[in-house]
Scaffold this motif. Structure first.
Motif, PDB file in Angstrom:
ATOM      1  N   LYS A  70       0.820  -1.216   0.000  1.00 44.11           N
ATOM      2  CA  LYS A  70       0.000   0.000   0.000  1.00 44.11           C
ATOM      3  C   LYS A  70       0.855   1.269   0.000  1.00 44.11           C
ATOM      4  N   GLN A  71       2.149   1.113   0.328  1.00 44.77           N
ATOM      5  CA  GLN A  71       3.044   2.274   0.311  1.00 44.77           C
ATOM      6  C   GLN A  71       3.255   2.708  -1.136  1.00 44.77           C
ATOM      7  N   VAL A  72       3.096   3.988  -1.394  1.00 45.07           N
ATOM      8  CA  VAL A  72       3.131   4.523  -2.757  1.00 45.07           C
ATOM      9  C   VAL A  72       4.417   4.149  -3.493  1.00 45.07           C
ATOM     10  N   GLU A  73       5.555   4.203  -2.804  1.00 49.99           N
ATOM     11  CA  GLU A  73       6.843   3.981  -3.463  1.00 49.99           C
ATOM     12  C   GLU A  73       7.162   2.501  -3.680  1.00 49.99           C
ATOM     13  N   VAL A  74       6.371   1.599  -3.108  1.00 50.60           N
ATOM     14  CA  VAL A  74       6.628   0.167  -3.247  1.00 50.60           C
ATOM     15  C   VAL A  74       6.091  -0.313  -4.589  1.00 50.60           C
ATOM     16  N   ILE A  75       6.962  -0.910  -5.377  1.00 46.84           N
ATOM     17  CA  ILE A  75       6.576  -1.441  -6.684  1.00 46.84           C
ATOM     18  C   ILE A  75       5.978  -2.828  -6.516  1.00 46.84           C
ATOM     19  N   LYS A  76       6.651  -3.685  -5.738  1.00 43.78           N
ATOM     20  CA  LYS A  76       6.153  -5.043  -5.503  1.00 43.78           C
ATOM     21  C   LYS A  76       6.852  -5.625  -4.280  1.00 43.78           C
ATOM     22  N   ALA A  77       6.140  -6.437  -3.516  1.00 42.97           N
ATOM     23  CA  ALA A  77       6.715  -7.118  -2.353  1.00 42.97           C
ATOM     24  C   ALA A  77       6.383  -8.601  -2.438  1.00 42.97           C
ATOM     25  N   TYR A  78       7.327  -9.420  -2.011  1.00 39.49           N
ATOM     26  CA  TYR A  78       7.177 -10.873  -2.025  1.00 39.49           C
ATOM     27  C   TYR A  78       7.645 -11.426  -0.691  1.00 39.49           C
ATOM     28  N   PHE A  79       7.217 -12.659  -0.392  1.00 38.38           N
ATOM     29  CA  PHE A  79       7.808 -13.365   0.738  1.00 38.38           C
ATOM     30  C   PHE A  79       8.074 -14.803   0.336  1.00 38.38           C
ATOM     31  N   HIS A  80       9.163 -15.353   0.884  1.00 35.25           N
ATOM     32  CA  HIS A  80       9.578 -16.718   0.561  1.00 35.25           C
ATOM     33  C   HIS A  80      10.094 -17.413   1.815  1.00 35.25           C
ATOM     34  N   THR A  81       9.946 -18.723   1.848  1.00 36.90           N
ATOM     35  CA  THR A  81      10.532 -19.511   2.932  1.00 36.90           C
ATOM     36  C   THR A  81      12.018 -19.691   2.656  1.00 36.90           C
ATOM     37  N   GLU A  82      12.736 -20.175   3.654  1.00 40.84           N
ATOM     38  CA  GLU A  82      14.169 -20.392   3.466  1.00 40.84           C
ATOM     39  C   GLU A  82      14.448 -21.440   2.395  1.00 40.84           C
ATOM     40  N   ASP A  83      13.569 -22.428   2.251  1.00 41.96           N
ATOM     41  CA  ASP A  83      13.746 -23.468   1.224  1.00 41.96           C
ATOM     42  C   ASP A  83      13.597 -22.922  -0.196  1.00 41.96           C
ATOM     43  N   GLU A  84      12.928 -21.782  -0.334  1.00 42.94           N
ATOM     44  CA  GLU A  84      12.676 -21.198  -1.651  1.00 42.94           C
ATOM     45  C   GLU A  84      13.732 -20.168  -2.069  1.00 42.94           C
ATOM     46  N   THR A  85      14.728 -19.945  -1.204  1.00 41.34           N
ATOM     47  CA  THR A  85      15.733 -18.929  -1.501  1.00 41.34           C
ATOM     48  C   THR A  85      17.154 -19.469  -1.365  1.00 41.34           C
ATOM     49  N   ILE A  86      18.056 -18.758  -1.997  1.00 38.60           N
ATOM     50  CA  ILE A  86      19.491 -18.968  -1.817  1.00 38.60           C
ATOM     51  C   ILE A  86      19.961 -17.695  -1.121  1.00 38.60           C
ATOM     52  N   TYR A  87      20.542 -17.847   0.063  1.00 36.19           N
ATOM     53  CA  TYR A  87      20.867 -16.657   0.838  1.00 36.19           C
ATOM     54  C   TYR A  87      22.216 -16.780   1.529  1.00 36.19           C
ATOM     55  N   GLN A  88      22.771 -15.614   1.845  1.00 36.34           N
ATOM     56  CA  GLN A  88      24.071 -15.504   2.505  1.00 36.34           C
ATOM     57  C   GLN A  88      24.064 -14.286   3.413  1.00 36.34           C
ATOM     58  N   GLU A  89      24.982 -14.289   4.354  1.00 40.62           N
ATOM     59  CA  GLU A  89      25.318 -13.114   5.148  1.00 40.62           C
ATOM     60  C   GLU A  89      26.835 -13.012   5.118  1.00 40.62           C
ATOM     61  N   SER A  90      27.360 -11.848   5.444  1.00 44.19           N
ATOM     62  CA  SER A  90      28.801 -11.647   5.524  1.00 44.19           C
ATOM     63  C   SER A  90      29.155 -11.084   6.885  1.00 44.19           C
ATOM     64  N   CYS A  91      30.390 -11.350   7.318  1.00 41.77           N
ATOM     65  CA  CYS A  91      30.832 -10.757   8.573  1.00 41.77           C
ATOM     66  C   CYS A  91      32.315 -10.449   8.510  1.00 41.77           C
ATOM     67  N   LEU A  92      32.728  -9.552   9.390  1.00 43.31           N
ATOM     68  CA  LEU A  92      34.129  -9.181   9.547  1.00 43.31           C
ATOM     69  C   LEU A  92      34.509  -9.332  11.018  1.00 43.31           C
ATOM     70  N   PHE A  93      35.677  -9.910  11.259  1.00 45.68           N
ATOM     71  CA  PHE A  93      36.240 -10.047  12.601  1.00 45.68           C
ATOM     72  C   PHE A  93      37.550  -9.275  12.642  1.00 45.68           C
ATOM     73  N   LYS A  94      37.733  -8.450  13.649  1.00 49.00           N
ATOM     74  CA  LYS A  94      39.015  -7.783  13.874  1.00 49.00           C
ATOM     75  C   LYS A  94      39.645  -8.462  15.088  1.00 49.00           C
ATOM     76  N   ILE A  95      40.838  -9.044  14.883  1.00 48.41           N
ATOM     77  CA  ILE A  95      41.524  -9.827  15.907  1.00 48.41           C
ATOM     78  C   ILE A  95      42.897  -9.205  16.148  1.00 48.41           C
ATOM     79  N   LYS A  96      43.328  -9.134  17.407  1.00 48.24           N
ATOM     80  CA  LYS A  96      44.666  -8.589  17.689  1.00 48.24           C
ATOM     81  C   LYS A  96      45.741  -9.504  17.101  1.00 48.24           C
ATOM     82  N   SER A  97      46.858  -8.907  16.708  1.00 47.20           N
ATOM     83  CA  SER A  97      47.896  -9.651  15.987  1.00 47.20           C
ATOM     84  C   SER A  97      48.982 -10.263  16.865  1.00 47.20           C
ATOM     85  N   ASN A  98      49.102  -9.868  18.109  1.00 44.87           N
ATOM     86  CA  ASN A  98      50.245 -10.306  18.924  1.00 44.87           C
ATOM     87  C   ASN A  98      50.002 -11.678  19.559  1.00 44.87           C
ATOM     88  N   PHE A  99      50.140 -12.722  18.741  1.00 44.35           N
ATOM     89  CA  PHE A  99      49.930 -14.090  19.210  1.00 44.35           C
ATOM     90  C   PHE A  99      51.235 -14.852  19.291  1.00 44.35           C
TER      91      PHE A  99
END
Length: 176
Positions: A70-99
């Motif tokens: 119903k939002q004017v700027e929205v062209i189309k919205a969908y929903f899918h289960t996890e089985d219906e999608t291919i998905y990923q996330e990314s992360c970054l870890f900062k670790i001290k170097s003095n080992f």
């Protein structure tokens, strides 16, 4: 009443100020927590693609999609289960170097075993990047936490559907 499940919500929009507030308010009014949110360009110029992850029942999900569309700027919205999608996330870890030497070998093994990679190294710290499912990222987090994580950040989900979505043809018409 069935158990809530995770849905990936994909929203194609015009890029307008204030839309994020209005869409998040749709979830907030219903006391639904947004697990993750990502906004990016889409395959069509001047159209944004939002990927939102929420856990709820299907009937609730259908009502929310109706409200979002119903939002004017929205062209189309969908929903899918996890089985219906291919998905990923990314992360970054900062670790001290003095080992010690044996700790460095342990970390290198953890990085290799988790298909992660080092993106920056200097005297004070190094940064590790990993993309994958949230569970994979959480395993790497647990394994690295014993070495002292200085900083950690994780992206929202990015996803594509397994089935073809006809949105591209619809968006081409929007573009002209």
């Amino acid at each position: 009443m069935s158990e809530p499940i995770a849905y990936t919500v994909t929203i194609y929009t015009e890029n307008n100020i204030g839309l994020l507030n209005r869409i998040s308010a749709i979830f907030q009014r219903r006391h639904i927590n947004i697990e993750s949110i990502n906004s990016s360009v889409s395959e069509i110029e001047n159209v944004s693609k939002w990927t939102i992850v929420v856990k709820l029942q299907e009937d609730q999900m259908k009502k929310i999609i109706g409200q979002i569309e119903k939002q004017v700027e929205v062209i189309k919205a969908y929903f899918h289960t996890e089985d219906e999608t291919i998905y990923q996330e990314s992360c970054l870890f900062k670790i001290k170097s003095n080992f010690l030497f044996d700790e460095r070998e342990q970390i290198e093994t953890i990085i290799k075993d988790n298909n992660a990679r080092i993106v920056t190294v200097n005297r004070e710290f190094f940064v590790i990047e990993k993309s994958g499912r949230r569970e994979e990222l959480e395993i790497l987090y647990r394994e690295l936490s014993v070495f002292g994580i200085m900083q950690f950040t994780r992206s929202g989900r990015i996803a594509v559907t397994k089935d073809e979505m006809k949105i591209s043809k619809m968006l081409e018409a929007f573009q002209h």
